[in-house]
Design a protein around this motif. Structure first.
Motif, PDB file in Angstrom:
ATOM      1  N   PHE A  74       0.843  -1.200   0.000  1.00 29.72           N
ATOM      2  CA  PHE A  74       0.000   0.000   0.000  1.00 29.72           C
ATOM      3  C   PHE A  74       0.876   1.248   0.000  1.00 29.72           C
ATOM      4  N   ALA A  75       0.398   2.294  -0.680  1.00 26.40           N
ATOM      5  CA  ALA A  75       1.135   3.558  -0.706  1.00 26.40           C
ATOM      6  C   ALA A  75       0.180   4.737  -0.755  1.00 26.40           C
ATOM      7  N   LEU A  76       0.609   5.830  -0.154  1.00 24.57           N
ATOM      8  CA  LEU A  76      -0.123   7.097  -0.197  1.00 24.57           C
ATOM      9  C   LEU A  76       0.896   8.226  -0.207  1.00 24.57           C
ATOM     10  N   VAL A  77       0.623   9.245  -1.018  1.00 22.13           N
ATOM     11  CA  VAL A  77       1.449  10.450  -1.055  1.00 22.13           C
ATOM     12  C   VAL A  77       0.529  11.653  -1.147  1.00 22.13           C
ATOM     13  N   ALA A  78       0.843  12.698  -0.389  1.00 19.36           N
ATOM     14  CA  ALA A  78       0.102  13.952  -0.475  1.00 19.36           C
ATOM     15  C   ALA A  78       1.092  15.098  -0.387  1.00 19.36           C
ATOM     16  N   GLY A  79       1.005  16.048  -1.312  1.00 15.31           N
ATOM     17  CA  GLY A  79       1.932  17.158  -1.268  1.00 15.31           C
ATOM     18  C   GLY A  79       1.712  18.149  -2.386  1.00 15.31           C
ATOM     19  N   ASP A  80       2.532  19.190  -2.371  1.00 12.72           N
ATOM     20  CA  ASP A  80       2.529  20.203  -3.424  1.00 12.72           C
ATOM     21  C   ASP A  80       3.683  19.850  -4.358  1.00 12.72           C
ATOM     22  N   LEU A  81       3.395  19.083  -5.382  1.00  9.50           N
ATOM     23  CA  LEU A  81       4.420  18.482  -6.209  1.00  9.50           C
ATOM     24  C   LEU A  81       4.238  18.856  -7.674  1.00  9.50           C
ATOM     25  N   LEU A  82       5.356  18.852  -8.395  1.00 12.57           N
ATOM     26  CA  LEU A  82       5.309  18.983  -9.843  1.00 12.57           C
ATOM     27  C   LEU A  82       5.515  17.601 -10.454  1.00 12.57           C
ATOM     28  N   VAL A  83       5.121  17.470 -11.717  1.00  9.61           N
ATOM     29  CA  VAL A  83       5.160  16.153 -12.345  1.00  9.61           C
ATOM     30  C   VAL A  83       5.792  16.222 -13.734  1.00  9.61           C
ATOM     31  N   THR A  84       6.628  15.240 -14.036  1.00 11.45           N
ATOM     32  CA  THR A  84       7.114  15.000 -15.393  1.00 11.45           C
ATOM     33  C   THR A  84       6.296  13.852 -15.969  1.00 11.45           C
ATOM     34  N   GLU A  85       5.742  14.049 -17.151  1.00 13.41           N
ATOM     35  CA  GLU A  85       4.834  13.060 -17.729  1.00 13.41           C
ATOM     36  C   GLU A  85       5.356  12.529 -19.058  1.00 13.41           C
ATOM     37  N   PHE A 123       6.703  12.389  -9.833  1.00 13.94           N
ATOM     38  CA  PHE A 123       6.348  13.540  -8.997  1.00 13.94           C
ATOM     39  C   PHE A 123       7.525  13.920  -8.116  1.00 13.94           C
ATOM     40  N   VAL A 124       7.810  15.223  -8.079  1.00 13.58           N
ATOM     41  CA  VAL A 124       8.925  15.716  -7.270  1.00 13.58           C
ATOM     42  C   VAL A 124       8.548  17.065  -6.665  1.00 13.58           C
ATOM     43  N   GLU A 125       9.326  17.468  -5.666  1.00 13.39           N
ATOM     44  CA  GLU A 125       9.181  18.831  -5.165  1.00 13.39           C
ATOM     45  C   GLU A 125       9.619  19.800  -6.261  1.00 13.39           C
ATOM     46  N   PRO A 126       9.039  21.002  -6.317  1.00 15.65           N
ATOM     47  CA  PRO A 126       9.287  21.912  -7.447  1.00 15.65           C
ATOM     48  C   PRO A 126      10.756  22.164  -7.753  1.00 15.65           C
ATOM     49  N   ARG A 127      11.617  22.217  -6.725  1.00 16.87           N
ATOM     50  CA  ARG A 127      13.033  22.523  -6.952  1.00 16.87           C
ATOM     51  C   ARG A 127      13.763  21.411  -7.712  1.00 16.87           C
ATOM     52  N   MET A 152       3.490   5.442 -11.512  1.00 19.75           N
ATOM     53  CA  MET A 152       3.958   6.677 -10.890  1.00 19.75           C
ATOM     54  C   MET A 152       5.177   6.420 -10.008  1.00 19.75           C
ATOM     55  N   ILE A 153       6.045   7.422  -9.968  1.00 19.68           N
ATOM     56  CA  ILE A 153       7.192   7.453  -9.055  1.00 19.68           C
ATOM     57  C   ILE A 153       7.140   8.774  -8.301  1.00 19.68           C
ATOM     58  N   VAL A 154       7.441   8.725  -7.003  1.00 12.96           N
ATOM     59  CA  VAL A 154       7.516   9.941  -6.185  1.00 12.96           C
ATOM     60  C   VAL A 154       8.877   9.964  -5.494  1.00 12.96           C
ATOM     61  N   ALA A 155       9.550  11.114  -5.559  1.00 17.15           N
ATOM     62  CA  ALA A 155      10.850  11.280  -4.902  1.00 17.15           C
ATOM     63  C   ALA A 155      10.647  11.883  -3.521  1.00 17.15           C
ATOM     64  N   VAL A 156      11.241  11.248  -2.502  1.00 18.30           N
ATOM     65  CA  VAL A 156      11.069  11.645  -1.098  1.00 18.30           C
ATOM     66  C   VAL A 156      12.450  11.793  -0.459  1.00 18.30           C
ATOM     67  N   ASP A 157      12.675  12.886   0.253  1.00 16.15           N
ATOM     68  CA  ASP A 157      13.983  13.114   0.869  1.00 16.15           C
ATOM     69  C   ASP A 157      14.248  12.210   2.068  1.00 16.15           C
ATOM     70  N   ASP A 158      13.235  11.985   2.892  1.00 17.80           N
ATOM     71  CA  ASP A 158      13.412  11.201   4.121  1.00 17.80           C
ATOM     72  C   ASP A 158      12.881   9.792   3.885  1.00 17.80           C
TER      73      ASP A 158
END
Length: 871
Positions: A188-199, A215-219, A252-258
Motif C-alpha cells: 500500500f502507498a499514499l502520497v500527499a503534497g505540493d508536487l510537480l510532475v514530469t509526464e 512527482f517531485v518537489e518543485p526545486r 507513478m514514481i515519487v521522490a522523497v527526501d526522508d
C-alpha cells in the motif's frame, strides 16, 4: 535494560490466516496535527477458527464496528501491538477508525511527513502503524483508497492503482483510487503534497497506452529526465526478455527526501529515496546515474516478481528480492558493460556479503527465524539470493530459465507463495531435479572450494580436483555438499582458448562450458592436451564461493593479459595485487618489471573498454583486502595498501599522465556507457597522478575548477581531500559548499567525501560534521553520509587504536535507537565483526557493543543485532 527479551519468530510456526480480506476501503482525513484513518474491511472465514487477529502499532483507537454495530470495550481485546476479535462467523464488514500522528513519526514507517509531504513506507510491517489490519503478506486484498486534504496545501493526492474520482468540497480535495489487483498491505502507498510532475507514456506490447508520471518537489523538476528514460527502457526490456506486460493505466514514481531504504515497489506508485531518482549532469555523478537506472528497473520489475506474485511470509523474502536483483543486474548488463557489471556485483559479494556470512548475523537465503524482519533486508537475501537465481540460469541456460519463469508467473499469478514454488517451476519446466540445489537456500555461510591441478605431459592430460566445504555458522554445523556450477576455460601458452570437454561428460554442459560440481570432492580430467594450459575457473563469477587456488604470479599475469573472460581477467589482477599487499605487510614489497609492464600494457591499450581498464588498475579496497585476510588488522592493511598504491603510481607515472591527458577532452556531458567509461579511467588516472607530486594536485585543482559535471568535479575534490594537502583540500571544500549548499543531495556528497577520507576523518572532524547546519539526525541520507561513510570507508580512522571511532558509532546507534531503529540497526554492521579483528581492536569493539546492550529499552532491531554479536 529490557525486562523481557523479544521472542524470535520461527518459520516452522507458520499458520495460514483465519480470515481473508476480500476488500479493503481506506479513508484518510489529513489534518495538520493528526490523521484519521477509517478502514472498512470485508472479511471472509478461511478455516474453522473464528478469531481475527489484527496487527497495530502506536495507534489511537477511536472505534470498532462489525456489520454497522459499534463494539464496546469488552467485545475485543486490545494489546500493545494487536487487536483481537473472537466469536465471529463466516463473513463480516469490519470498520476500524484510528488516529495517528504522521509529523511525529521519526521511524519513517507507516504514514509520516517528509518536509511538507505525506508519504508511506509499509514494507515490511509499516502498515500496522496506519490501522489495525492482518499485516502479513499472505493476506491479499483489493484496495480502494479515499484521501481528503486541504486543497491548497496538498494539490496532489496519490495512492495505488488507477484514479477513480477527484473533487473539491469546502476547500478540501477528495480523491479516490482503486487498485483492481489483489495485494498485501505492505504494498500500500499514499502520497500527499505540493508536487510537480514530469509526464510521458509507454505503449505496451499488447497495444495499451500507459501514463508515466514522476512527482517531485518543485526545486527538483529538472532532475527527472534520466529516471523517466530508465523506466521506459525497463518496461520494454521486461517485455522482450520475460514477456511481462504492465497491467495498470498509470505508473507513478515519487521522490522523497526522508526514506530509510532506496525505493519501494508499491503497486503502481513507487516511492523512491530522492537520491535514487533525481539526477542532472551538474548534480549527479556517473555512479548516481547508474544507480538510478538499476533501482528504477528493480522497482519496476517487482511489478511481476513481487507484486503479481508475492511472498507467503517474510522467510520467503529472497523469492522476490533475490529474483528481482538478478533481473535488474541482467538489465544493467544489457544496458552497459556486462563484464563491468559482473565485476561490480562480485565486489559486493566478496566484501559485504562474505563478511556477513562470516559474522554473527550469518543466515541462509531462506532464514529459519528472526526477531525483527527489518534486519533481514540484507546482502544475503538480495545479492546472494540473486546469485542463487543466476546459478539456475547457468545450469539451465537462457531458454530453460525462461521456460521456468514463464511457468512460475503463469502458475502463481495473484498468489502469495514460497521459494519452493519457484524451484518447483524450474524443475517442472525443465525436467531437472533440484533437490540438492535447494541446499543453497537453507545453508548459511560462504562455500570454500579448494582447487588442485596437475598435468601429465606424457599423456597430454590435465587433472582437476575440486573439494568443497562450508564453514560452520551460528546454529548450523555439518554442512552438506552443494550443487556448484563451475564455468571453465583452458588457455594455451600463446594466449588462445583451447577446446574444453572433460572426460566425464555427464558432469558437463557444453553450451555454457559449465562443470557440475556436486560432491564433497570431485576429479575431472581433460585429455588430448599437447601443452599444459592455464586454467580459468569460475568464469563470470559462476557461483558465490571462495576459491583457494594457488597460481603463480607469472600465471596471474598471464591470465590478466590473455583470459577471454573479462571477470576472470579482473580476478587475476586482484589476486596479483593481494600478493603485493601481503608483501607490503611483511616489509618486503617491491614491484617487479613484469608487474609494471603488464599494467603499463593495460593502461595504454586503447582497444579495451576504458571502464574495464579502470577496474583492472584499481587496487582492491581495504574492506576487500580484509575479507582475504585471516585475523584482520585494519591499520596494517591501510598502511600496506597506501605503500602499494604509491609505488604503482610512481612506477606508471608517465603512462598515467598520458592516459589522463588523452581522455581529458572538453565535450558535452552524456550519461551513456561510452562517455562514462572514459570518465572512469580518466578520473582513476587523476587519483593516481595526484599522489605523485604537485603537478598532479595542480591538475586536480584545475579539473575541479573547470568541471561542468559532478562526476569530474567530485573526482577532483576527492583527489584533493585525500592528498594530505589540507590547505588545498579545505579551500576546495569551502568552495564546493558555497556553490551547492542549497541542494541537499549534493551536500550529502560533500559530507561523505570528508567522512570517508582517511586523511580528514578524525574524530574531531566527524563531530564537526555532525554539528554542521547541513547535517540532520532525522534524515537517513545525512546519517549514512557521515556515520556510514566514516565507519565503512575511513577504516584507518574508524579503527583508531584508542577506540574512539567505535565509541562514536555506538553513540550514534544509541541515539537513533529511539527515533529510527531501522537505521540504528543497519549502522551496527562494522561492530558485529569484532571477533575477526586483532585482539587490541576486538576488545574495544566488544566493549562498545556491551555498552549498547546495557541501555534501557532497546528496539527489537538493535537488540537482535547486538545480542547475536555478543553471543
Amino acid at each position: 535494560m529490557r525486562d523481557a527479551q523479544p521472542t524470535a519468530i520461527q518459520l516452522t510456526d507458520y499458520k495460514e490466516p483465519a480470515y481473508e480480506v476480500v476488500e479493503t476501503h481506506l479513508r484518510f482525513e489529513l489534518e495538520e496535527e493528526f490523521t484519521l484513518v477509517t478502514s472498512t474491511l470485508k472479511i471472509r472465514q478461511l478455516g474453522e477458527s473464528n478469531e481475527l487477529f489484527l496487527n497495530g502499532q502506536e495507534l489511537g483507537l477511536e472505534s470498532i464496528s462489525i456489520d454497522g454495530r459499534v463494539l464496546g470495550e469488552g467485545e475485543y481485546t486490545l494489546g500493545d501491538e494487536s487487536l483481537m476479535l473472537t466469536g465471529l462467523s463466516a463473513e463480516h464488514t469490519l470498520q476500524v477508525v484510528t488516529r495517528i500522528y504522521p509529523a511525529k513519526n521519526t521511524a519513517l514507517e507507516g504514514l509520516y511527513r517528509s518536509g511538507g509531504m505525506y508519504c508511506t513506507q509499509c514494507e515490511a510491517e509499516g502498515f500496522r502503524r496506519i490501522t489495525y489490519y492482518p499485516d502479513r503478506p499472505d493476506v491479499m486484498s483489493v484496495f480502494t483508497t479515499e484521501i481528503i486534504a486541504d486543497a491548497g496545501q496538498y494539490p496532489v493526492l496519490l495512492s495505488n492503482g488507477n484514479p477513480v474520482s477527484e473533487e473539491v468540497i469546502g476547500g478540501k480535495r477528495h480523491v479516490v483510487w482503486h487498485d483492481p489487483h489483489k495485494k498485501p498491505a505492505y504494498l500500500f502507498a499514499l502520497v500527499a503534497g505540493d508536487l510537480l510532475v514530469t509526464e510521458d507514456s509507454f505503449t505496451t506490447c499488447g497495444g495499451r497506452e500507459v501514463a508515466l508520471k514522476i512527482f517531485v518537489e518543485p526545486r527538483n523538476i529538472d532532475k527527472t529526465a534520466y529516471a523517466m528514460d530508465a523506466l521506459k527502457r525497463s518496461m520494454r526490456w521486461d517485455e522482450d526478455v520475460y514477456g511481462r506486460e504492465y497491467d495498470l493505466d498509470i505508473f507513478m514514481i515519487v521522490a522523497v527526501d526522508d526514506f530509510n531504504m532506496g525505493a519501494m515497489e508499491n503497486k503502481g506508485l513507487n516511492i523512491f529515496n530522492s537520491s535514487c531518482v533525481l539526477a542532472n549532469p551538474a548534480t549527479a555523478t556517473d555512479a548516481a546515474y547508474q544507480r538510478i537506472e538499476a533501482i528504477v528497473a528493480h522497482e519496476y520489475f517487482h511489478n511481476w516478481s513481487g507484486n503479481r506474485v508475492t511472498c507467503r511470509d517474510w522467510f520467503q523474502l529472497s523469492l522476490k528480492e533475490g529474483f528481482t536483483v538478478f533481473r535488474d543486474a541482467c538489465f544493467s548488463a544489457d544496458m552497459n558493460s556486462a563484464t563491468v557489471k559482473r565485476v561490480e556485483d562480485a565486489g559486493i559479494l566478496r566484501t559485504v556479503q562474505f563478511a556477513e556470512d562470516a559474522g554473527p548475523m550469518a543466515h541462509p537465503v531462506q532464514p529459519d527465524s528472526y526477531i525483527e524482519i527489518s534486519n533481514f533486508y540484507t546482502v544475503t537475501i538480495y545479492e546472494k539470493g540473486a546469485e542463487v537465481v543466476g546459478m539456475y540460469h547457468k545450469i539451465l541456460g537462457a531458454e530453460g530459465f525462461r521456460k521456468g519463469t514463464d511457468l512460475y508467473f503463469d502458475r502463481h499469478d495473484g498468489q502469495a507463495v514460497t521459494i519452493n514454488e519457484f524451484v518447483q517451476a524450474m524443475e517442472d519446466a525443465n525436467g531437472v531435479d533440484f533437490t540438492q540445489f535447494r541446499r543453497w537456500y537453507k545453508q548459511a555461510g560462504t562455500p570454500v572450494v579448494d582447487v588442485l591441478t596437475s598435468y601429465d605431459s606424457g599423456a597430454g592430460r590435465l587433472t582437476l580436483t575440486l573439494r568443497q566445504h562450508t564453514p560452520d555458522t551460528p546454529g548450523q554445523t555439518d554442512k552438506q555438499p552443494l550443487w556448484i556450477p563451475v564455468q571453465l576455460g583452458l588457455i594455451g601458452k600463446d594466449g588462445s582458448p583451447l577446446t574444453v570437454t572433460p572426460d566425464q561428460e555427464e558432469f558437463w554442459t557444453e553450451s555454457s562450458q559449465v562443470l557440475h560440481f556436486r560432491e564433497a570432492e570431485q576429479t575431472f580430467t581433460f585429455s588430448g592436451l599437447e601443452q599444459e594450459p592455464a586454467v580459468s575457473l569460475f568464469r563470470d563469477f559462476s557461483a558465490p564461493v571462495r576459491v583457494n587456488y594457488q597460481q603463480s604470479r607469472e600465471t596471474l599475469r598471464f591470465l590478466l593479459r590473455h583470459d577471454s573472460d573479462g571477470f576472470n581477467r579482473w580476478d587475476a589482477g586482484q589476486r596479483l595485487m593481494l600478493t603485493w599487499i601481503d608483501d607490503a605487510r611483511e616489509g618486503r614489497f617491491e614491484l617487479s618489471d613484469d608487474d609494471i609492464n603488464v599494467y603499463r600494457e593495460l593502461l595504454n591499450d586503447t582497444d579495451l573498454d576504458p571502464a574495464m581498464v579502470a577496474y583492472l588498475l584499481a587496487l582492491p579496497s581495504e574492506s576487500y583486502i580484509a575479507e582475504f585476510s585471516g585475523e584482520i588488522d585494519p591499520l596494517a592493511i591501510h598502511s600496506a595498501r597506501e605503500e602499494v598504491s604509491g609505488a604503482l603510481a610512481s612506477a606508471l607515472r608517465d603512462d598515467i599522465v598520458a592516459c589522463y591527458q588523452r581522455l581529458n577532452i572538453a565535450r558535452e556531458y552524456e550519461p551513456d556507457p561510452a562517455h562514462m567509461a572514459q570518465r572512469s579511467l580518466k578520473n582513476l588516472a587523476l587519483s593516481y597522478w595526484s599522489r605523485t607530486g604537485d603537478d598532479g594536485l595542480a591538475a586536480a585543482q584545475q579539473q575541479y575548477q573547470k568541471a561542468d559535471n559532478m562526476t569530474d568535479q567530485m573526482a577532483a575534490l576527492r583527489a584533493l581531500v585525500n592528498s594530505g594537502d589540507r590547505m588545498r583540500a579545505q579551500s576546495a571544500l569551502d568552495d564546493f559548499y558555497e556553490r551547492w549548499q542549497s541542494d541537499p543531495l549534493v551536500v550529502n556528497q560533500w559530507l561523505s567525501v570528508q567522512a570517508g577520507s582517511a586523511e580528514m576523518a578524525t574524530i574531531e572532524h566527524i563531530n564537526d560534521l555532525l554539528a554542521h547546519p547541513a547535517f540532520d539526525w532525522r534524515n537517513p541520507n545525512k546519517v549514512r553520509s557521515v556515520i556510514g561513510a566514516f565507519a565503512n570507508q575511513a577504516l584507518s580512522r574508524f579503527h583508531s587504536a584508542d577506540g574512539e571511532g567505535y565509541r562514536l558509532l555506538a553513540d550514534a546507534v544509541i541515539r537513533l535507537n529511539e527515533s529510527n531503529p531501522q537505521i540504528a540497526s543497519r549502522l551496527l554492521a562494522p561492530l558485529t565483526r569484532w571477533k575477526r579483528l586483532v585482539p587490541s581492536q576486538s576488545q574495544l569493539m566488544k566493549a562498545e557493543l556491551q555498552r549498547i546492550m546495557q541501555q534501557g529499552n532497546l528496539s527489537k532491531d538493535v537488540f537482535e543485532v547486538v545480542s547475536k554479536s555478543l553471543a
